[in-house]
Enzyme design. Sequence first.
Site, PDB file in Angstrom:
ATOM      1  CB  CYS A   1      -0.841   0.055   1.274  1.00  0.00           C
ATOM      2  SG  CYS A   1      -2.183  -1.115   1.330  1.00  0.00           S
TER       3      CYS A   1
ATOM      4  CB  CYS B   1      -3.560   2.533   2.207  1.00  0.00           C
ATOM      5  SG  CYS B   1      -4.897   1.364   1.850  1.00  0.00           S
TER       6      CYS B   1
ATOM      7  CB  CYS C   1      -3.463  -1.916  -1.809  1.00  0.00           C
ATOM      8  SG  CYS C   1      -5.001  -1.385  -1.048  1.00  0.00           S
TER       9      CYS C   1
ATOM     10  CB  CYS D   1      -4.137   2.996  -1.458  1.00  0.00           C
ATOM     11  SG  CYS D   1      -2.889   1.727  -1.253  1.00  0.00           S
TER      12      CYS D   1
HETATM   13 ZN   LIG Z   1      -3.888   0.161   0.260  1.00  0.00          ZN
END
Ligand SMILES: [Zn+2]
Length: 354
Positions: free
Chosen positions: A32, A36, A63, A66
């Site tokens: 991330c 995030c 991810c 994000c």
């Molecule tokens: Zn994330």
Amino acid sequence: MDEAICWRAVVENDRRFDGLFFTCVKTTKIFCKPSCPAKTPKRENVLFVSDTETAMGKGFRACLRCKPTEITGVNEKTKIAVEACEYINANRRADLNELGKSLGLSSGHLQRVFKSVIGVSPRKYLEFIKLKRFKDGVSGGKEVLEAMYDAGFESTSRLYENANQKIGMTPGRYKEGGRNLVISYSITKCSLGNLLVAATSKGICAVKIGDSPEELSAELGREFVNAEIRVEGALIKHFVDAIVELIEGNEVGLELPIDVKATAFQMRVWDELRKIPFGETITYAELARRIGNEKSVRAVAAACAKNNVAVVVPCHRVIGSDGGLRGYRWGIERKQQLLENEKADIALERKLFT
Ligand SMILES: [Zn+2]
């Protein structure tokens, strides 16, 4: 990059750090951006990497929330602050001019950028690192002395200085309004107004805060009517810098020598004041108890009021039993501001390094 700083950015979802490092979560195999919005992972499950290639090379997937691979550009100020951190870490020095030179910035600009991103001054950051290295060394099984030198403390006295602060005193030198004494002083602006710092060859003899610089220097002149008083910024610059840091709520890992006129009783009170840790307060009654005379609360309060070296002898850390601030020679609002600055700094320290 300093993992303590990375972790704080993650906990605070600080988007200024996006692109400068990535958070890999070992349990989910996902990586991330620091900002995030998903639930913050547990610290022990987190691995920090500097780029997306490294994350993917280690088998982590981006991810979906994000989208860490879609970052374009980084926050310039954060980048500078992070580079400064790395420089301080590598060199174990936090000289502003030196840092500025290596990063192509003026020292003042660098100081502001660093503080706005990291939250403390470069010097304070260096103290954090040293203390952390020391603690890690000791908990890793090193001898105290070895851990201390490894961490960059030059002597035990510097490590334990807060416990060992002693007031430099030469009784009798201040007779007759400072006759035969040479005093250097300068006045600078700080967030509390104008700051006067004056020193003899042995240490700081006056620290005053007020609205008018003229009134401050006039007051100094009245106190040391027979002394030779010179405006001399360069000689006492390191004292001034350290005191400004203290005022802005940055604990300085530095013992400031003082050279003040005091009765034996005042000396005991001021000595005790210097033992109150940065960011903490005690009551006048407690202070009286600590100097071994519970009944002397009034005399103790009077001695605090006579303190001539603001901040260096931290009389602002003494408050009433009901939590009220009581008085302050340089204004009650200033006392309040000083205490708030110190508390903010301590809160940040806890956040960074616990
Ligand atoms: Zn994330």
